[in-house]
Design an enzyme around this catalytic site. Structure first.
Site, mmCIF file in Angstrom:
data_model
loop_
_atom_site.group_PDB
_atom_site.id
_atom_site.type_symbol
_atom_site.label_atom_id
_atom_site.label_comp_id
_atom_site.label_asym_id
_atom_site.label_seq_id
_atom_site.Cartn_x
_atom_site.Cartn_y
_atom_site.Cartn_z
ATOM 1 N N HIS A 26 49.238 9.201 4.238
ATOM 2 C CA HIS A 26 47.819 9.494 3.992
ATOM 3 C C HIS A 26 47.688 11.020 4.096
ATOM 4 O O HIS A 26 47.159 11.556 5.057
ATOM 5 C CB HIS A 26 46.977 8.784 5.058
ATOM 6 C CG HIS A 26 45.506 8.691 4.758
ATOM 7 N ND1 HIS A 26 44.875 9.432 3.783
ATOM 8 C CD2 HIS A 26 44.529 7.930 5.330
ATOM 9 C CE1 HIS A 26 43.593 9.139 3.771
ATOM 10 N NE2 HIS A 26 43.347 8.227 4.691
ATOM 11 N N ARG B 259 43.666 4.846 -3.595
ATOM 12 C CA ARG B 259 44.185 4.170 -2.398
ATOM 13 C C ARG B 259 44.739 2.814 -2.849
ATOM 14 O O ARG B 259 44.062 2.092 -3.589
ATOM 15 C CB ARG B 259 43.093 3.971 -1.345
ATOM 16 C CG ARG B 259 43.557 3.044 -0.220
ATOM 17 C CD ARG B 259 42.595 3.016 0.943
ATOM 18 N NE ARG B 259 42.635 4.265 1.690
ATOM 19 C CZ ARG B 259 41.985 4.455 2.838
ATOM 20 N NH1 ARG B 259 41.260 3.484 3.360
ATOM 21 N NH2 ARG B 259 42.066 5.611 3.458
ATOM 22 N N LYS C 85 42.311 -9.767 -13.587
ATOM 23 C CA LYS C 85 42.797 -10.569 -14.725
ATOM 24 C C LYS C 85 44.293 -10.403 -14.924
ATOM 25 O O LYS C 85 44.856 -10.934 -15.880
ATOM 26 C CB LYS C 85 42.077 -10.136 -16.007
ATOM 27 C CG LYS C 85 40.576 -10.228 -15.972
ATOM 28 C CD LYS C 85 40.005 -9.639 -17.270
ATOM 29 C CE LYS C 85 38.582 -9.186 -17.093
ATOM 30 N NZ LYS C 85 38.180 -8.227 -18.141
ATOM 31 N N ARG D 96 35.433 6.292 5.193
ATOM 32 C CA ARG D 96 35.496 7.755 5.258
ATOM 33 C C ARG D 96 36.152 8.393 4.047
ATOM 34 O O ARG D 96 35.642 9.352 3.468
ATOM 35 C CB ARG D 96 36.296 8.231 6.473
ATOM 36 C CG ARG D 96 35.540 8.320 7.747
ATOM 37 C CD ARG D 96 36.458 7.959 8.879
ATOM 38 N NE ARG D 96 36.800 6.562 8.738
ATOM 39 C CZ ARG D 96 36.013 5.558 9.171
ATOM 40 N NH1 ARG D 96 34.930 5.836 9.819
ATOM 41 N NH2 ARG D 96 36.335 4.295 8.962
ATOM 42 N N THR D 97 37.337 7.886 3.694
ATOM 43 C CA THR D 97 38.122 8.583 2.668
ATOM 44 C C THR D 97 37.388 8.530 1.333
ATOM 45 O O THR D 97 37.204 9.557 0.666
ATOM 46 C CB THR D 97 39.522 7.953 2.563
ATOM 47 O OG1 THR D 97 40.076 7.895 3.869
ATOM 48 C CG2 THR D 97 40.423 8.766 1.658
#
Ligand code: CP
Length: 318
Positions: free
Chosen positions: A144, A116, A95, A66-67
């Site tokens: 959030h 995120r 890496k 969703r986000t």
């Protein structure tokens, strides 16, 4: 909202990043909700140039449906171009590149950065480094904030108000970042009651209760049925399996609460069920096509809210 920026934005002050809901005042939140309503009502062809010549970077170090997709849809609806990744394993993080170096690179490519990350505080760190606005799309079990803005938008759209609401919040209140942000946001409104329903091991962190208890009326229980006669909203949450240090502990609580039709028939008439999603089995699918279900509309509201944030952050340079 941090105030170190030099570029005035549509917030009326100097917003530069969206890191924690506690950085917002009630006035700021209302500004976002009003802007989101305007976006919701604006035909897509009218808004398709609002972010023309803007590049949005979408950096997802943790899974999302969703986000990420609603941020990216919102950016495209406003005419922005998108760069980024949904899987850090295909980037130079694999890496060994540090978050700081990644942000130093991306700030050269993009005008706004959505991120995120699985580490609590990663968004704040990125904001300290970046000359471009950072939007926290979830940092570990911490916050959030954009989910909370769409939760508030959903409540206001459905009930016409936020003040005076009685909200039962159930499930994983320890690791659930959406409900941490929600508590701080609700504490900015008047006469709010929250019923916190969780297993003993997944209670709302004490520091959040201490920070909000002078503004919120808070009741804690392990009994799902206890307050549903009083609540206007039942905000269910997933047990956050990925944050448990010990899988045996997860197994003990994974089916702690399942919202079903029989339970809601005994609740306050008109009660609505919200959930940030994804759900696992906290809400029975038999609810989906009933007037109780608000969770799919809630997720859809992510688009106008995120369009509003992009619009308010446009042109910011720190
Ligand atoms: N509500 C929410 O954050 O959902 P995603 O994890 O799918 O982005």
């Amino acid at each position: 909202m941090k105030t170190k920026g030099k570029t005035k934005t549509g917030f009326g002050n100097f917003l530069t990043d969206v890191i924690s809901i506690s950085d917002f005042s009630r006035e700021d939140i209302e500004k976002v909700l009003a802007e989101a309503k305007r976006m919701d009502e604006m035909p897509r062809n009218k808004k398709s140039e609002l972010l023309k010549n803007t590049v949005v970077a979408s950096l997802f170090f943790e899974p999302s449906t969703r986000t990420r997709l609603s941020f990216e849809t919102a950016a495209q609806n406003l005419g922005a171009r998108i760069i980024g990744f949904a899987d850090p394993n295909v980037t130079s993080t694999k890496k060994g590149e540090s978050l700081s170096d990644t942000i130093h690179m991306v700030e050269n490519y993009a005008d706004i950065i959505i991120m995120r990350h699985y580490i609590e505080g990663a968004a704040k760190r990125a904001a300290e480094i970046s000359r471009k606005p950072i939007i926290n799309a979830g940092d570990g079990a911490n916050q959030h904030p954009t989910q909370t803005l769409l939760d508030l938008y959903t409540i206001k759209k459905e009930f016409g108000k936020i003040d005076g609401m009685k909200i039962a919040i159930a499930g994983d209140l320890k690791y659930g970042r959406t409900v941490h942000s929600l508590m701080y946001a609700l504490a900015m409104f008047n006469n709010i009651t929250v019923y916190l329903i969780s297993p003993e091991s997944l209670k709302m962190p004490r520091y959040i209760i201490d920070d909000t208890k002078s503004s919120l009326k808070i009741f804690e229980t392990q009994n799902m049925d206890k307050y549903l006669q009083d609540a206007d909203i039942l905000y269910a949450t997933r047990i956050q399996k990925e944050r448990f240090p010990d899988e045996i502990e997860y197994e003990k609580v994974k089916n702690a609460y399942v919202v079903d039709l029989a339970m809601l028939k005994k609740a306050k008439p008109g009660i609505k069920v919200m959930h940030p999603l994804p759900r696992v089995n906290e809400i029975s699918v038999e609810i989906d096509n009933t007037p109780y279900a608000l969770y799919f509309q809630q997720a859809a509201n992510g688009i106008p809210v995120r369009e509003a944030l992009f619009y308010l952050l446009r042109g910011v340079s720190k």
